[in-house]
Motif scaffolding. Structure first.
Motif, mmCIF file in Angstrom:
data_model
loop_
_atom_site.group_PDB
_atom_site.id
_atom_site.type_symbol
_atom_site.label_atom_id
_atom_site.label_comp_id
_atom_site.label_asym_id
_atom_site.label_seq_id
_atom_site.Cartn_x
_atom_site.Cartn_y
_atom_site.Cartn_z
ATOM 1 N N ALA A 22 -11.481 -3.799 -3.095
ATOM 2 C CA ALA A 22 -11.283 -3.567 -4.531
ATOM 3 C C ALA A 22 -10.577 -2.233 -4.758
ATOM 4 N N ALA A 23 -10.988 -1.192 -4.040
ATOM 5 C CA ALA A 23 -10.329 0.110 -4.191
ATOM 6 C C ALA A 23 -8.857 0.005 -3.781
ATOM 7 N N ARG A 24 -8.591 -0.732 -2.721
ATOM 8 C CA ARG A 24 -7.232 -0.839 -2.210
ATOM 9 C C ARG A 24 -6.330 -1.645 -3.136
ATOM 10 N N TYR A 25 -6.805 -2.799 -3.616
ATOM 11 C CA TYR A 25 -5.925 -3.708 -4.342
ATOM 12 C C TYR A 25 -6.121 -3.698 -5.857
ATOM 13 N N LEU A 26 -7.330 -3.548 -6.322
ATOM 14 C CA LEU A 26 -7.551 -3.577 -7.768
ATOM 15 C C LEU A 26 -7.334 -2.211 -8.406
ATOM 16 N N LEU A 27 -7.767 -1.149 -7.716
ATOM 17 C CA LEU A 27 -7.620 0.199 -8.254
ATOM 18 C C LEU A 27 -6.357 0.894 -7.762
ATOM 19 N N GLY A 28 -5.710 0.323 -6.745
ATOM 20 C CA GLY A 28 -4.503 0.924 -6.205
ATOM 21 C C GLY A 28 -4.763 2.201 -5.414
ATOM 22 N N ARG A 29 -5.976 2.381 -4.940
ATOM 23 C CA ARG A 29 -6.348 3.588 -4.186
ATOM 24 C C ARG A 29 -6.450 3.217 -2.713
ATOM 25 N N ARG A 30 -5.314 3.159 -2.074
ATOM 26 C CA ARG A 30 -5.243 2.692 -0.681
ATOM 27 C C ARG A 30 -6.030 3.595 0.261
ATOM 28 N N ARG A 31 -5.952 4.905 0.068
ATOM 29 C CA ARG A 31 -6.659 5.828 0.966
ATOM 30 C C ARG A 31 -8.175 5.663 0.827
ATOM 31 N N LEU A 32 -8.668 5.557 -0.399
ATOM 32 C CA LEU A 32 -10.102 5.339 -0.611
ATOM 33 C C LEU A 32 -10.523 4.012 0.013
#
Length: 193
Positions: A22-32
């Motif tokens: 979810a952090a990677r794809y929905l929030l756009g926070r790849r590092r998190l």
């Protein structure tokens, strides 16, 4: 206590996996997302420590300790491919990624896939049985660890059964290769000169 930790680790695995994706794809926070996904093996460490302290406190090794060792071996070896499987589907669904890869169904690619999966099963066996044997040696009390030998036998039986799939894949791959070669020769004979 250990059985509860196993259940918590399994639930935690899926929660951390979902949070990472979810952090990677929905929030756009790849590092998190990457940090969360890298944290998945920490759950195995929690389980290993809990098993160690439970046995150190004088518990008799039972089914829960055997299951903990098998769970650790399985998640260490198959965990990355489960994460890749989920990542492919999540990327396709939420980030316009390509369609998820599917395992091959036939031919040499199928044979290689099945042998690779069997190799992962062998590594799982080594890790799980190694942990089980380490517990047996560490506790050094056959009355408290007798149940763990049945886990080692069960894992060995499972590995013995698992080898059927790569053997069948190899045989079917060779049969198709032979028939393709034979078919090619027959066509050469029938072709007018």
């Amino acid at each position: 206590m250990i059985f509860g930790v196993i259940v918590a680790c399994e639930i935690g695995f899926w929660i951390v996996l979902a949070a990472g994706l979810a952090a990677r794809y929905l929030l756009g926070r790849r590092r998190l997302g990457a940090v969360l996904l890298a944290g998945v093996p920490l759950l195995d460490l929690v389980l290993l420590i809990a098993s160690f302290f439970d046995l150190r406190a004088g518990a008799t090794a039972g089914a829960q300790h055997g299951l903990a060792a098998v769970y650790i071996g399985f998640s260490l070896v198959f965990g990355p491919s489960i994460i890749r499987w989920a990542d492919d589907r999540f990327a396709h669904r939420f980030a316009d990624g390509p369609p998820p890869r599917r395992p091959p169904k036939s031919g040499r690619a199928y044979m290689r896939y099945e042998w690779r999966e069997f190799g992962k099963a062998c590594i799982t066996w080594v890790i799980s049985c190694g942990l089980l044997f380490a517990i047996i040696v560490f506790v050094d009390d056959p009355d408290r660890t007798d149940h763990l030998w049945s886990w080692i036998r069960s894992m060995s039986t499972m590995l013995g059964i698992w080898i059927i799939w790569p053997i069948v894949a190899t045989v079917s791959s060779d049969d198709k290769s032979d028939s393709a070669r034979d078919g090619g020769r027959d066509l050469e004979k029938e072709r007018p000169r």
